[in-house]
Motif scaffolding. Structure first.
Motif, PDB file in Angstrom:
ATOM      1  N   GLN A  96       0.932  -1.367   0.098  1.00  0.00           N
ATOM      2  CA  GLN A  96       0.090   0.094   0.179  1.00  0.00           C
ATOM      3  C   GLN A  96       0.747   1.240  -0.064  1.00  0.00           C
ATOM      4  OE1 GLN A  96      -3.334   0.204  -0.574  1.00  0.00           O
ATOM      5  NE2 GLN A  96      -2.863   2.391  -0.709  1.00  0.00           N
ATOM      6  N   GLU A  97       1.999   1.318   0.872  1.00  0.00           N
ATOM      7  CA  GLU A  97       2.966   2.421   0.804  1.00  0.00           C
ATOM      8  C   GLU A  97       3.431   2.513  -0.786  1.00  0.00           C
ATOM      9  OE1 GLU A  97       5.842   1.378   3.903  1.00  0.00           O
ATOM     10  OE2 GLU A  97       4.356   1.754   5.343  1.00  0.00           O
ATOM     11  N   ARG A  98       3.817   1.384  -1.393  1.00  0.00           N
ATOM     12  CA  ARG A  98       4.211   1.529  -2.790  1.00  0.00           C
ATOM     13  C   ARG A  98       3.196   2.158  -3.783  1.00  0.00           C
ATOM     14  NH1 ARG A  98       7.026  -4.278  -2.742  1.00  0.00           N
ATOM     15  NH2 ARG A  98       8.767  -3.737  -1.409  1.00  0.00           N
ATOM     16  N   ILE A  99       2.116   1.761  -3.253  1.00  0.00           N
ATOM     17  CA  ILE A  99       1.037   2.279  -4.337  1.00  0.00           C
ATOM     18  C   ILE A  99       0.682   3.632  -4.015  1.00  0.00           C
ATOM     19  CG2 ILE A  99      -1.580   2.179  -4.534  1.00  0.00           C
ATOM     20  CD1 ILE A  99      -1.264  -0.961  -4.032  1.00  0.00           C
ATOM     21  N   ASP A 100       0.767   4.153  -2.806  1.00  0.00           N
ATOM     22  CA  ASP A 100       0.579   5.671  -2.447  1.00  0.00           C
ATOM     23  C   ASP A 100       1.758   6.645  -3.008  1.00  0.00           C
ATOM     24  OD1 ASP A 100      -1.876   4.788  -1.201  1.00  0.00           O
ATOM     25  OD2 ASP A 100      -0.615   5.050   0.904  1.00  0.00           O
ATOM     26  N   THR A 101       2.889   6.005  -2.901  1.00  0.00           N
ATOM     27  CA  THR A 101       4.232   6.630  -3.474  1.00  0.00           C
ATOM     28  C   THR A 101       4.198   6.777  -5.182  1.00  0.00           C
ATOM     29  OG1 THR A 101       5.563   5.840  -1.678  1.00  0.00           O
ATOM     30  CG2 THR A 101       6.435   6.670  -3.768  1.00  0.00           C
ATOM     31  N   PHE A 102       3.636   5.758  -5.677  1.00  0.00           N
ATOM     32  CA  PHE A 102       3.617   5.727  -7.006  1.00  0.00           C
ATOM     33  C   PHE A 102       2.483   6.600  -7.481  1.00  0.00           C
ATOM     34  CE2 PHE A 102       1.981   4.342 -11.533  1.00  0.00           C
ATOM     35  CZ  PHE A 102       3.317   3.941 -11.851  1.00  0.00           C
ATOM     36  N   MET A 103       1.286   6.565  -6.913  1.00  0.00           N
ATOM     37  CA  MET A 103       0.255   7.356  -7.179  1.00  0.00           C
ATOM     38  C   MET A 103       0.565   8.874  -7.007  1.00  0.00           C
ATOM     39  SD  MET A 103      -3.045   5.244  -6.190  1.00  0.00           S
ATOM     40  CE  MET A 103      -4.266   6.252  -6.965  1.00  0.00           C
ATOM     41  N   ALA A 104       1.144   9.218  -5.878  1.00  0.00           N
ATOM     42  CA  ALA A 104       1.813  10.606  -5.490  1.00  0.00           C
ATOM     43  C   ALA A 104       2.584  11.102  -6.979  1.00  0.00           C
ATOM     44  CB  ALA A 104       2.508  10.791  -4.293  1.00  0.00           C
ATOM     45  N   HIS A 105       3.442  10.393  -7.417  1.00  0.00           N
ATOM     46  CA  HIS A 105       4.234  10.868  -8.484  1.00  0.00           C
ATOM     47  C   HIS A 105       3.853  10.645  -9.602  1.00  0.00           C
ATOM     48  CE1 HIS A 105       8.003  11.201  -6.267  1.00  0.00           C
ATOM     49  NE2 HIS A 105       7.447  10.365  -5.068  1.00  0.00           N
ATOM     50  N   ASN A 106       2.746   9.826  -9.930  1.00  0.00           N
ATOM     51  CA  ASN A 106       1.864   9.560 -11.175  1.00  0.00           C
ATOM     52  C   ASN A 106       0.587  10.013 -11.018  1.00  0.00           C
ATOM     53  OD1 ASN A 106       4.106   8.029 -13.031  1.00  0.00           O
ATOM     54  ND2 ASN A 106       4.136   7.165 -10.948  1.00  0.00           N
ATOM     55  N   PRO A 107       0.225  11.302 -10.805  1.00  0.00           N
ATOM     56  CA  PRO A 107      -1.219  11.546 -10.373  1.00  0.00           C
ATOM     57  C   PRO A 107      -2.382  11.414 -11.450  1.00  0.00           C
ATOM     58  CG  PRO A 107       0.047  13.450 -11.100  1.00  0.00           C
ATOM     59  CD  PRO A 107       0.971  12.576 -10.931  1.00  0.00           C
ATOM     60  N   GLY A 108      -2.119  11.050 -12.547  1.00  0.00           N
ATOM     61  CA  GLY A 108      -2.976  10.668 -13.602  1.00  0.00           C
ATOM     62  C   GLY A 108      -3.401   9.330 -13.838  1.00  0.00           C
ATOM     63  N   VAL A 109      -2.833   8.461 -12.992  1.00  0.00           N
ATOM     64  CA  VAL A 109      -2.944   6.987 -12.965  1.00  0.00           C
ATOM     65  C   VAL A 109      -3.753   6.612 -11.595  1.00  0.00           C
ATOM     66  CG1 VAL A 109      -1.755   4.799 -12.677  1.00  0.00           C
ATOM     67  CG2 VAL A 109      -0.606   6.472 -13.767  1.00  0.00           C
ATOM     68  N   LYS A 110      -4.864   5.848 -12.218  1.00  0.00           N
ATOM     69  CA  LYS A 110      -5.540   5.385 -11.102  1.00  0.00           C
ATOM     70  C   LYS A 110      -5.048   3.977 -10.617  1.00  0.00           C
ATOM     71  CE  LYS A 110      -9.812   6.744 -13.708  1.00  0.00           C
ATOM     72  NZ  LYS A 110     -10.724   6.434 -14.667  1.00  0.00           N
ATOM     73  N   LYS A 111      -5.364   3.634  -9.369  1.00  0.00           N
ATOM     74  CA  LYS A 111      -4.817   2.496  -8.492  1.00  0.00           C
ATOM     75  C   LYS A 111      -5.069   1.317  -9.305  1.00  0.00           C
ATOM     76  CE  LYS A 111      -5.290   0.216  -4.064  1.00  0.00           C
ATOM     77  NZ  LYS A 111      -5.839   0.250  -2.829  1.00  0.00           N
ATOM     78  N   GLN A 112      -6.313   0.860 -10.044  1.00  0.00           N
ATOM     79  CA  GLN A 112      -6.565  -0.039 -10.596  1.00  0.00           C
ATOM     80  C   GLN A 112      -5.720  -0.350 -12.162  1.00  0.00           C
ATOM     81  OE1 GLN A 112      -8.860   2.058 -10.094  1.00  0.00           O
ATOM     82  NE2 GLN A 112     -10.295   2.499 -11.961  1.00  0.00           N
ATOM     83  N   ASP A 113      -5.031   0.736 -12.579  1.00  0.00           N
ATOM     84  CA  ASP A 113      -4.333   0.682 -13.755  1.00  0.00           C
ATOM     85  C   ASP A 113      -2.781   0.555 -13.394  1.00  0.00           C
ATOM     86  OD1 ASP A 113      -6.504   1.088 -15.147  1.00  0.00           O
ATOM     87  OD2 ASP A 113      -6.234   3.283 -15.073  1.00  0.00           O
TER      88      ASP A 113
END
Length: 185
Positions: A96-113
């Motif tokens: 979950q921490e990795r997902i949060d970090t990834f989404m913070a750096h890639n704001p246009g990407v949805k979690k399911q993508d």
């Protein structure tokens, strides 16, 4: 006793010569004929070795494509996975921490993508490759950080895709180190 001892000594000496001498020499000779001459295939940039083609590296800057996470911190001497079950609370927290970090750096990407390989470590922790989908999902971030068009970055990714052998054996992959070296050029 002598009847059994002498054949045992002869067999031991024979196997020592074969498995302790000839077989290692054979493997050494085969390795010297392989790419990299048995020392690994290096990747160079500006005349300097920047890494090995088959060992993953850590990239954290937005201008680079990120590698698959490593529980061994990309240390080839101590490679290995976390050995935690998919339902382990500590493991799920790290993912979950990795997902949060990834989404913070890639704001246009949805979690399911987000491809699973970008938030879960491989068994060795040294995986140098990503699927094309895992590279494509990072294109917008890399293009923005480098100030170039997404189309240009996509062309670089497409050119870096390594296809399966004979179109059959293995998945299509992108070597992250080679991709990032190409981007730096």
């Amino acid at each position: 006793m002598k009847k059994y001892l002498w054949p045992s000594v002869k067999l031991t000496v024979l196997l020592l010569v074969l498995l302790g001498g000839l077989y290692p020499l054979f493997l050494f000779a085969v390795a010297k004929m392989a790419p990299g001459k048995g020392d690994g295939v290096t990747v160079t940039a500006n005349g300097k070795v920047v890494g090995y083609e088959n060992i993953g590296q850590k990239f954290t800057e937005d201008k680079y494509f990120w590698s698959r996470p490593s529980t061994a911190d990309y240390n080839a001497a101590g490679s290995g996975g976390s050995n935690k079950a998919a339902g382990n609370e500590d493991y799920l927290k790290v993912v979950q921490e990795r997902i949060d970090t990834f989404m913070a750096h890639n704001p246009g990407v949805k979690k399911q993508d987000i491809p699973a390989e970008l938030v879960t470590a491989s068994a060795s922790g040294l995986d140098p490759n990503l699927s094309p989908a895992a590279a494509y999902v990072q294109i917008a971030r890399v293009a923005k950080a480098r100030g170039i068009s997404e189309e240009k970055v996509k062309q670089i990714v497409d050119a870096g895709i390594e296809r399966p052998v004979l179109g059959l054996f293995g998945p299509a992959t992108v070597n992250v180190l080679k991709l990032n070296v190409t981007l730096d050029k």
